[in-house]
Design a protein around this motif. Structure first.
Motif, PDB file in Angstrom:
ATOM      1  N   GLN A   1      -2.738   4.245  -8.286  1.00 32.77           N
ATOM      2  CA  GLN A   1      -2.567   2.887  -7.789  1.00 32.77           C
ATOM      3  C   GLN A   1      -2.640   1.872  -8.933  1.00 32.77           C
ATOM      4  O   GLN A   1      -1.930   0.862  -8.930  1.00 32.77           O
TER       5      GLN A   1
ATOM      6  N   GLU B   1       0.799  -1.217   0.000  1.00 35.13           N
ATOM      7  CA  GLU B   1       0.000   0.000   0.000  1.00 35.13           C
ATOM      8  C   GLU B   1       0.838   1.276   0.000  1.00 35.13           C
ATOM      9  O   GLU B   1       0.516   2.229  -0.687  1.00 35.13           O
TER      10      GLU B   1
ATOM     11  N   PRO C   1       2.426   6.483  -3.809  1.00 32.91           N
ATOM     12  CA  PRO C   1       1.186   6.788  -4.537  1.00 32.91           C
ATOM     13  C   PRO C   1       0.570   8.130  -4.179  1.00 32.91           C
ATOM     14  O   PRO C   1       0.186   8.900  -5.067  1.00 32.91           O
TER      15      PRO C   1
END
Length: 317
Positions: free
Chosen positions: A266, A216, A251
């Motif tokens: 993403q 992530e 990101p």
């Protein structure tokens, strides 16, 4: 964003001239729903739907073959008084047939979706001593997966978006072939070549949920400028790709710098990871550290000239 056109193969048997004509018209109208249909006589080969005139003498045999091959059918017969799913009365209108085709073609593949990695992506990720060439077929789409050159070969009329639209369909079949067989039997039918990189970035645009997600918050940089298919990469993505080519980014920082939605960024990260372009071991650029050195500026200027854009005026994807 337009939905990619999906390709289907419909076979027919036992129809008189009137119903054959109406079937052709009904099938052509499906283009308005971004569904491209190839009509062919029934021969027992793989197809997405069989339209069968039950009053014909060959109907029982064809129906039995279709059931054995798990091919859905649309039956037309005098015995039917009213339309129902999968069947129509003799004299069915073009509209009646069109509605049935749309329902049957779209319902069958979307009800049963493969759980897990689509077949094409499984082959693209294969390593070791697995065969290099695999012929894949799904309805009207035929393609070759070449793991040695990390590319896929397509017919002239098929686009990457066509393939991606049906990537996770359970109806794909695959068979390994050798190089001489491909050269003599399929090379002239599959003249287009697209790299796996172009495929993954096309998936990132149309079906990002099919790509494995990277960590992530991991920063990432591209190993090299990806092999992009211009038809499948929006111009609004180019600044973000250029930034990732220049240095690692997280990101959130890249989304802020390029004024792009976080989920779009993403998707780019997912495509980079899946295609093997991702480098994730370098420190990331923070949102407040956006100074571009002379080398970066020269590279961004090259991208702008190459694609005819002003990359430093970010716009939403």
């Amino acid at each position: 964003m337009n939905t990619p056109t999906r390709s289907f193969r419909i076979s027919a048997i036992g129809l008189d001239v009137l119903h054959q004509t109406r079937l052709k018209l009904a099938a052509s109208m499906l283009l308005a729903e971004r569904m491209d249909v190839v009509l062919q006589p029934w021969s027992g080969d793989a197809c997405d739907l069989l339209v069968i005139g039950l009053d014909h003498a060959d109907a029982p045999r064809a129906l039995s073959e279709a059931n054995a091959a798990n091919v859905p059918t649309l039956s037309i017969a005098r015995r039917y008084a009213d339309p129902a799913p999968g069947r129509l009365p003799h004299g069915a209108t073009v509209r009646d047939i069109n509605e049935q085709l749309s329902h049957l073609l779209l319902a069958t593949p979307t009800v049963e979706r493969a759980a897990g990695t689509p077949l094409l992506l499984q082959l693209a990720a294969a390593t070791g001593n697995a065969p290099a060439l695999h012929l894949l077929q799904r309805g009207a789409i035929t393609l070759l997966v070449d793991t040695a050159t990390r590319s896929i070969a397509l017919p002239p009329s098929t686009t990457l978006a066509d393939v991606v639209a049906q990537l996770d369909d359970v109806a794909w079949s695959a068979s390994a072939i050798d190089a001489p067989t491909f050269r003599h039997q399929y090379a002239y039918r599959l003249p287009q070549r697209h790299s796996f990189e172009a495929l993954y970035f096309c998936i990132a645009r149309y079906r990002p949920e099919l790509l494995p997600a990277p960590a992530e918050h991991a920063p990432m940089k591209l190993r090299h400028w990806p092999d992009l298919n211009p038809d499948d990469v929006p111009s609004t993505w180019l600044l973000a790709i250029a930034c990732l080519h220049a240095r690692p980014w997280q990101p959130n920082a890249l989304a802020a710098a390029c004024q792009m939605p976080r989920n779009t960024v993403q998707s780019l990260f997912c495509a980079a990871v899946a295609s093997g372009l991702a480098l994730t071991q370098e420190p990331a650029v923070s949102p407040t550290s956006r100074r571009r050195d002379a080398g970066d500026s020269r590279f961004f200027s090259w991208v702008a000239r190459r694609f005819g854009l002003n990359l430093f005026q970010g716009s939403p994807s």
